[in-house]
Design a protein around this motif. Structure first.
Motif, PDB file in Angstrom:
ATOM      1  N   VAL A  13       0.781  -1.586  -0.072  1.00 33.65           N
ATOM      2  CA  VAL A  13       0.269  -0.144  -0.344  1.00 33.65           C
ATOM      3  C   VAL A  13       0.772   1.427   0.243  1.00 33.65           C
ATOM      4  O   VAL A  13       1.190   1.061   1.064  1.00 33.65           O
ATOM      5  N   PHE A  14       0.377   1.663  -0.780  1.00 32.58           N
ATOM      6  CA  PHE A  14       1.160   3.479  -1.111  1.00 32.58           C
ATOM      7  C   PHE A  14       0.388   4.602  -0.647  1.00 32.58           C
ATOM      8  O   PHE A  14      -0.542   5.222  -0.822  1.00 32.58           O
ATOM      9  N   MET A  15       0.868   5.358   0.729  1.00 32.13           N
ATOM     10  CA  MET A  15       0.256   6.297   1.009  1.00 32.13           C
ATOM     11  C   MET A  15       0.510   7.872   0.730  1.00 32.13           C
ATOM     12  O   MET A  15       2.201   8.093   0.883  1.00 32.13           O
ATOM     13  N   ASP A  16       0.163   8.246  -0.403  1.00 31.81           N
ATOM     14  CA  ASP A  16       0.434  10.218  -0.110  1.00 31.81           C
ATOM     15  C   ASP A  16       0.494  10.647   0.938  1.00 31.81           C
ATOM     16  O   ASP A  16      -1.084  11.107   1.498  1.00 31.81           O
ATOM     17  N   THR A  18       0.415  13.933   1.077  1.00 33.11           N
ATOM     18  CA  THR A  18      -0.152  15.421   0.746  1.00 33.11           C
ATOM     19  C   THR A  18      -1.331  15.182   1.041  1.00 33.11           C
ATOM     20  O   THR A  18      -2.255  15.815   1.690  1.00 33.11           O
ATOM     21  N   THR A  19      -2.036  14.044   0.713  1.00 35.62           N
ATOM     22  CA  THR A  19      -3.327  13.926   0.251  1.00 35.62           C
ATOM     23  C   THR A  19      -4.190  12.525   1.215  1.00 35.62           C
ATOM     24  O   THR A  19      -5.218  12.737   1.671  1.00 35.62           O
ATOM     25  N   GLY A  20      -2.874  12.271   2.346  1.00 35.09           N
ATOM     26  CA  GLY A  20      -4.472  10.343   2.761  1.00 35.09           C
ATOM     27  C   GLY A  20      -4.789   9.565   2.171  1.00 35.09           C
ATOM     28  O   GLY A  20      -4.572   8.776   2.153  1.00 35.09           O
ATOM     29  N   TYR A  21      -4.376   9.733   0.263  1.00 30.67           N
ATOM     30  CA  TYR A  21      -4.998   8.861  -0.743  1.00 30.67           C
ATOM     31  C   TYR A  21      -4.100   7.348  -0.940  1.00 30.67           C
ATOM     32  O   TYR A  21      -2.999   8.065  -0.169  1.00 30.67           O
ATOM     33  N   LYS A  22      -4.502   6.425  -0.507  1.00 30.52           N
ATOM     34  CA  LYS A  22      -4.083   4.789  -0.183  1.00 30.52           C
ATOM     35  C   LYS A  22      -4.169   4.591  -1.629  1.00 30.52           C
ATOM     36  O   LYS A  22      -5.605   4.823  -2.068  1.00 30.52           O
ATOM     37  N   PHE A  23      -3.430   3.347  -2.321  1.00 29.10           N
ATOM     38  CA  PHE A  23      -3.668   2.253  -3.307  1.00 29.10           C
ATOM     39  C   PHE A  23      -2.972   1.268  -3.478  1.00 29.10           C
ATOM     40  O   PHE A  23      -1.572   1.620  -2.303  1.00 29.10           O
ATOM     41  N   LEU A  24      -3.139   0.365  -3.296  1.00 23.80           N
ATOM     42  CA  LEU A  24      -2.447  -1.193  -3.244  1.00 23.80           C
ATOM     43  C   LEU A  24      -1.956  -1.311  -4.372  1.00 23.80           C
ATOM     44  O   LEU A  24      -2.379  -1.536  -6.127  1.00 23.80           O
ATOM     45  N   SER A  25      -0.618  -1.227  -4.699  1.00 25.29           N
ATOM     46  CA  SER A  25       0.344  -2.030  -5.959  1.00 25.29           C
ATOM     47  C   SER A  25       1.449  -3.137  -6.246  1.00 25.29           C
ATOM     48  O   SER A  25       1.788  -2.805  -4.336  1.00 25.29           O
ATOM     49  N   GLY A  26       1.794  -4.065  -6.658  1.00 23.08           N
ATOM     50  CA  GLY A  26       2.703  -4.495  -6.748  1.00 23.08           C
ATOM     51  C   GLY A  26       3.816  -3.944  -6.408  1.00 23.08           C
ATOM     52  O   GLY A  26       4.184  -2.792  -7.437  1.00 23.08           O
ATOM     53  N   SER A  32       8.685  -1.683   7.003  1.00 22.57           N
ATOM     54  CA  SER A  32       8.090  -2.074   8.247  1.00 22.57           C
ATOM     55  C   SER A  32       7.118  -1.573   9.231  1.00 22.57           C
ATOM     56  O   SER A  32       5.953  -2.377   9.897  1.00 22.57           O
ATOM     57  N   GLU A  33       6.481  -1.090   8.003  1.00 18.51           N
ATOM     58  CA  GLU A  33       4.832  -0.118   8.396  1.00 18.51           C
ATOM     59  C   GLU A  33       3.728  -0.883   7.940  1.00 18.51           C
ATOM     60  O   GLU A  33       4.617  -1.111   6.955  1.00 18.51           O
ATOM     61  N   THR A  34       2.752  -1.396   8.628  1.00 19.42           N
ATOM     62  CA  THR A  34       1.594  -2.111   8.114  1.00 19.42           C
ATOM     63  C   THR A  34       0.461  -1.249   8.154  1.00 19.42           C
ATOM     64  O   THR A  34       0.568  -0.097   8.826  1.00 19.42           O
ATOM     65  N   VAL A  35      -0.213  -1.632   7.606  1.00 19.05           N
ATOM     66  CA  VAL A  35      -1.904  -1.545   7.505  1.00 19.05           C
ATOM     67  C   VAL A  35      -3.458  -2.121   6.991  1.00 19.05           C
ATOM     68  O   VAL A  35      -2.491  -3.011   6.580  1.00 19.05           O
ATOM     69  N   GLU A  36      -4.082  -2.387   7.750  1.00 19.72           N
ATOM     70  CA  GLU A  36      -5.095  -3.080   6.661  1.00 19.72           C
ATOM     71  C   GLU A  36      -5.591  -2.517   6.022  1.00 19.72           C
ATOM     72  O   GLU A  36      -6.100  -1.164   6.353  1.00 19.72           O
ATOM     73  N   TRP A  37      -5.785  -3.046   4.783  1.00 18.20           N
ATOM     74  CA  TRP A  37      -6.561  -2.555   3.564  1.00 18.20           C
ATOM     75  C   TRP A  37      -7.774  -2.707   3.653  1.00 18.20           C
ATOM     76  O   TRP A  37      -8.642  -3.655   4.539  1.00 18.20           O
ATOM     77  N   ASP A  39      -9.859  -4.964   1.629  1.00 12.29           N
ATOM     78  CA  ASP A  39     -10.302  -6.490   2.158  1.00 12.29           C
ATOM     79  C   ASP A  39      -9.962  -6.755   3.181  1.00 12.29           C
ATOM     80  O   ASP A  39      -9.912  -8.335   3.305  1.00 12.29           O
ATOM     81  N   GLY A  40      -9.678  -6.909   3.990  1.00 14.34           N
ATOM     82  CA  GLY A  40      -9.242  -6.971   5.398  1.00 14.34           C
ATOM     83  C   GLY A  40      -7.768  -7.743   6.141  1.00 14.34           C
ATOM     84  O   GLY A  40      -7.525  -8.277   7.076  1.00 14.34           O
ATOM     85  N   ASN A  41      -7.157  -7.370   4.495  1.00 10.75           N
ATOM     86  CA  ASN A  41      -5.775  -8.314   4.440  1.00 10.75           C
ATOM     87  C   ASN A  41      -4.907  -7.438   5.158  1.00 10.75           C
ATOM     88  O   ASN A  41      -4.734  -5.693   4.971  1.00 10.75           O
ATOM     89  N   THR A  42      -3.540  -7.508   5.848  1.00  9.78           N
ATOM     90  CA  THR A  42      -2.447  -6.312   6.474  1.00  9.78           C
ATOM     91  C   THR A  42      -1.818  -6.308   4.881  1.00  9.78           C
ATOM     92  O   THR A  42      -0.736  -7.076   4.732  1.00  9.78           O
ATOM     93  N   TYR A  43      -0.880  -5.581   4.034  1.00 12.17           N
ATOM     94  CA  TYR A  43      -0.155  -4.792   3.585  1.00 12.17           C
ATOM     95  C   TYR A  43       0.778  -4.190   4.359  1.00 12.17           C
ATOM     96  O   TYR A  43       0.620  -3.367   5.159  1.00 12.17           O
ATOM     97  N   PRO A  44       2.363  -4.093   3.736  1.00 10.06           N
ATOM     98  CA  PRO A  44       3.383  -3.101   4.437  1.00 10.06           C
ATOM     99  C   PRO A  44       3.254  -1.331   3.688  1.00 10.06           C
ATOM    100  O   PRO A  44       1.942  -1.775   2.574  1.00 10.06           O
ATOM    101  N   MET A  45       3.262  -0.804   4.077  1.00  9.83           N
ATOM    102  CA  MET A  45       3.317   0.474   3.531  1.00  9.83           C
ATOM    103  C   MET A  45       3.978   1.854   3.745  1.00  9.83           C
ATOM    104  O   MET A  45       4.793   1.219   4.900  1.00  9.83           O
TER     105      MET A  45
END
Length: 87
Positions: A13-16, A18-26, A32-37, A39-45
């Motif tokens: 998950v990439f988080m902007d 400036t705006t707080g916008y988040k998107f999931l990408s490969g 080391s920071e993670t966030v729950e997306w 879909d309920g899964n936890t991804y690195p942020m």
């Protein structure tokens, strides 16, 4: 294809910031920071300063006041004066 030469891609998950916008990408980046997306899964942020949500090219919101100041500084530095001024 050759084995063990390709990078290890994972969902990130990439988080902007400036705006707080988040998107999931490969990505191959790790964090080391993670966030729950959604879909309920936890991804690195990974935090980024600019994304398509905040970049002036994509948003159409450009800061003309900064551009004007840069033009004036350029003209002053290289001696390009206004045709209407007495310089």
């Amino acid at each position: 294809m050759k084995q063990e030469i390709h990078p290890d891609y994972r969902q990130v998950v990439f988080m902007d910031t400036t705006t707080g916008y988040k998107f999931l990408s490969g990505s191959t980046k790790s964090s080391s920071e993670t966030v729950e997306w959604e879909d309920g899964n936890t991804y690195p942020m990974i935090r980024v300063e600019i994304s398509s949500d905040s970049h002036p090219f994509y948003t159409g919101r450009q800061k003309f006041t900064q551009a004007d100041g840069r033009v004036d500084r350029f003209n002053k530095k290289y001696g390009l004066a206004d045709k209407t001024s007495d310089n």
